[in-house]
Motif scaffolding. Structure first.
Motif, PDB file in Angstrom:
ATOM      1  N   LEU A 134       0.908  -1.292   0.122  1.00  0.00           N
ATOM      2  CA  LEU A 134       0.108  -0.196  -0.018  1.00  0.00           C
ATOM      3  C   LEU A 134       0.867   1.218   0.138  1.00  0.00           C
ATOM      4  O   LEU A 134       0.253   2.363   0.015  1.00  0.00           O
ATOM      5  N   GLY A 135       2.125   1.241  -0.021  1.00  0.00           N
ATOM      6  CA  GLY A 135       2.967   2.259  -0.124  1.00  0.00           C
ATOM      7  C   GLY A 135       3.060   3.056   1.316  1.00  0.00           C
ATOM      8  O   GLY A 135       2.395   2.883   2.128  1.00  0.00           O
ATOM      9  N   TYR A 136       3.995   4.200   1.232  1.00  0.00           N
ATOM     10  CA  TYR A 136       4.260   4.861   2.465  1.00  0.00           C
ATOM     11  C   TYR A 136       3.281   5.738   2.994  1.00  0.00           C
ATOM     12  O   TYR A 136       3.074   6.270   3.973  1.00  0.00           O
ATOM     13  N   VAL A 137       2.173   6.364   2.022  1.00  0.00           N
ATOM     14  CA  VAL A 137       1.178   6.945   2.461  1.00  0.00           C
ATOM     15  C   VAL A 137       0.177   6.461   3.328  1.00  0.00           C
ATOM     16  O   VAL A 137      -0.168   6.826   4.258  1.00  0.00           O
ATOM     17  N   MET A 138      -0.259   5.261   2.861  1.00  0.00           N
ATOM     18  CA  MET A 138      -1.069   4.115   3.727  1.00  0.00           C
ATOM     19  C   MET A 138      -0.585   3.328   4.560  1.00  0.00           C
ATOM     20  O   MET A 138      -1.233   3.336   5.422  1.00  0.00           O
ATOM     21  N   ALA A 139       0.672   2.784   4.582  1.00  0.00           N
ATOM     22  CA  ALA A 139       1.171   1.842   5.289  1.00  0.00           C
ATOM     23  C   ALA A 139       2.739   1.727   5.381  1.00  0.00           C
ATOM     24  O   ALA A 139       3.212   2.818   5.918  1.00  0.00           O
ATOM     25  N   ASP A 140       3.394   0.871   5.033  1.00  0.00           N
ATOM     26  CA  ASP A 140       4.980   0.814   5.074  1.00  0.00           C
ATOM     27  C   ASP A 140       5.394   0.968   6.412  1.00  0.00           C
ATOM     28  O   ASP A 140       6.435   1.373   6.734  1.00  0.00           O
ATOM     29  N   GLU A 141       4.712   0.119   7.319  1.00  0.00           N
ATOM     30  CA  GLU A 141       5.132   0.273   8.792  1.00  0.00           C
ATOM     31  C   GLU A 141       6.591  -0.238   8.962  1.00  0.00           C
ATOM     32  O   GLU A 141       6.884  -1.500   8.369  1.00  0.00           O
ATOM     33  N   GLY A 142       7.261   0.657   9.676  1.00  0.00           N
ATOM     34  CA  GLY A 142       8.662   0.247   9.818  1.00  0.00           C
ATOM     35  C   GLY A 142       9.621   0.649   8.899  1.00  0.00           C
ATOM     36  O   GLY A 142      10.960   0.618   8.984  1.00  0.00           O
ATOM     37  N   SER A 143       9.079   0.981   7.882  1.00  0.00           N
ATOM     38  CA  SER A 143      10.158   1.574   6.590  1.00  0.00           C
ATOM     39  C   SER A 143      11.192   2.808   7.257  1.00  0.00           C
ATOM     40  O   SER A 143      10.471   3.447   8.070  1.00  0.00           O
ATOM     41  N   GLY A 144      11.922   2.863   6.365  1.00  0.00           N
ATOM     42  CA  GLY A 144      12.523   4.246   6.373  1.00  0.00           C
ATOM     43  C   GLY A 144      11.710   5.859   6.342  1.00  0.00           C
ATOM     44  O   GLY A 144      11.744   6.686   7.039  1.00  0.00           O
ATOM     45  N   ALA A 145      10.641   5.436   5.230  1.00  0.00           N
ATOM     46  CA  ALA A 145       9.684   6.636   5.131  1.00  0.00           C
ATOM     47  C   ALA A 145       8.815   6.782   6.301  1.00  0.00           C
ATOM     48  O   ALA A 145       8.616   7.929   6.719  1.00  0.00           O
ATOM     49  N   TRP A 146       8.460   5.624   6.852  1.00  0.00           N
ATOM     50  CA  TRP A 146       7.338   5.535   8.026  1.00  0.00           C
ATOM     51  C   TRP A 146       8.197   6.147   9.203  1.00  0.00           C
ATOM     52  O   TRP A 146       7.607   6.903  10.067  1.00  0.00           O
ATOM     53  N   LEU A 147       9.519   5.602   9.496  1.00  0.00           N
ATOM     54  CA  LEU A 147      10.296   6.243  10.670  1.00  0.00           C
ATOM     55  C   LEU A 147      10.359   7.703  10.365  1.00  0.00           C
ATOM     56  O   LEU A 147      10.210   8.758  11.469  1.00  0.00           O
ATOM     57  N   GLY A 148      10.664   8.254   9.063  1.00  0.00           N
ATOM     58  CA  GLY A 148      10.653   9.321   9.146  1.00  0.00           C
ATOM     59  C   GLY A 148       9.669  10.352   9.345  1.00  0.00           C
ATOM     60  O   GLY A 148       9.633  11.568  10.029  1.00  0.00           O
ATOM     61  N   LYS A 149       8.529   9.839   8.832  1.00  0.00           N
ATOM     62  CA  LYS A 149       7.283  10.544   9.099  1.00  0.00           C
ATOM     63  C   LYS A 149       6.825  10.968  10.404  1.00  0.00           C
ATOM     64  O   LYS A 149       6.263  11.784  11.199  1.00  0.00           O
ATOM     65  N   GLN A 150       7.031   9.628  11.407  1.00  0.00           N
ATOM     66  CA  GLN A 150       6.958   9.651  12.996  1.00  0.00           C
ATOM     67  C   GLN A 150       7.909  10.576  13.673  1.00  0.00           C
ATOM     68  O   GLN A 150       7.422  11.598  14.166  1.00  0.00           O
ATOM     69  N   VAL A 151       9.041  10.666  13.018  1.00  0.00           N
ATOM     70  CA  VAL A 151      10.197  11.693  13.662  1.00  0.00           C
ATOM     71  C   VAL A 151       9.767  13.052  13.443  1.00  0.00           C
ATOM     72  O   VAL A 151       9.690  13.818  14.395  1.00  0.00           O
ATOM     73  N   LEU A 152       9.382  13.518  12.099  1.00  0.00           N
ATOM     74  CA  LEU A 152       9.050  14.920  11.755  1.00  0.00           C
ATOM     75  C   LEU A 152       7.737  15.306  12.587  1.00  0.00           C
ATOM     76  O   LEU A 152       7.748  16.402  12.966  1.00  0.00           O
TER      77      LEU A 152
END
Length: 281
Positions: A134-152
């Motif tokens: 489902l990609g970084y917008v809807m899912a990708d839990e644990g990915s680099g993009a997911w981690l970066g989104k949580q941090v920011l």
């Protein structure tokens, strides 16, 4: 000559195998037809990659993210046929590349956790089941993009410890306007988000960072690995930069959920090279 590519959203690893089994290697930016126009992909292949290759290419095996739809496959086939007119071209999803590199001819669960994520159940020959990423917008839990989104998100909302927020401010020029511009207006926002995972790696001893990575991997396993039949009886393999560099946390999460992790590798290209090298007579 066989040209092999393993491509994610961030980078592409290339290997060229000649008739004597000699191997040359190249790197380029990631190629993803969901996120790039055909002319941009063409420029990457014809203007950057091809000038480095001084030999005739007879076969091209491209494994990449975004290569599951017929339209995207056709786009890449056109580009590679233009670059290497006499070559046989086979476009495969990066998930098959991961399964071939990780599992070989054995059954198992193959997972990707890099800029994005994906997973599959592999029977030793082909992929037989896949939980949609489902990609970084809807899912990708644990990915680099997911981690970066949580941090920011935590940083901009003031939900991050002040000492860690100070380190982030010192290392990056982070402001609400800059983040929103990169995420909503600029090209490849998943790459932008994923770059902040490097900040986490260098601060992994901070409780906030450890818990964030731990939570991301827990969500990935719950929403992906545990949905496959016999997940607790099969070896589970991982590839991707996030899985590789945070493998101690990943293994801890898996152990606590009675999951057996076998291989964790940074990228599949070595295994894919061996796979195709063995097919040369």
């Amino acid at each position: 000559m066989i040209l092999i590519a393993d491509s994610g959203s961030t980078k592409t690893d290339w290997r060229l195998i000649d008739a004597n089994h000699e191997i040359e290697q190249y790197k380029s930016s990631g190629i993803n037809p969901y996120q790039q126009k055909e002319e941009d992909i063409r420029a990457e292949v014809l203007e950057y990659l091809k000038p480095q290759i001084n030999q005739d290419v007879h076969q091209v095996f491209f494994y990449g993210s975004g290569c599951s739809s017929p339209a995207n496959i056709a786009t890449l086939e056109r580009v590679f046929k233009e670059a290497f007119p006499s070559a046989f071209v086979k476009i495969n999803h990066d998930l098959l590349g991961a399964a071939r590199a990780l599992c070989g001819h054995e059954a198992g669960i193959a997972c990707i956790i890099g800029t994005g994520t994906n997973s599959c159940l592999y029977d030793g020959r082909e992929i037989i089941s896949n939980v949609p990423s489902l990609g970084y917008v809807m899912a990708d839990e644990g990915s680099g993009a997911w981690l970066g989104k949580q941090v920011l998100t935590d940083f901009l909302r003031g939900d991050m410890d002040s000492d860690l927020a100070g380190k982030l401010t010192k290392q990056y020029e982070v402001s609400k306007d800059e983040v929103l511009e990169n995420v909503y207006q600029k090209h490849m926002p998943n790459r932008y988000l994923a770059k902040f995972s490097r900040f986490l790696f260098h601060n992994i001893d901070h409780p906030y960072v450890y818990q964030l990575v731990y939570r991301g991997f827990t969500l990935f396993i719950e929403k992906n690995v545990k949905k496959y039949e016999n997940f607790d009886q099969l070896p589970v393999h991982f590839t991707g930069s996030i899985a590789f560099y945070y493998n101690s946390i990943l293994r801890q999460v898996a152990f606590e959920q009675d999951i057996t992790i076998k291989h964790v590798i940074e990228n599949p290209i070595a295994g894919l090279t061996l796979f195709h090298k063995n097919s040369i007579l």
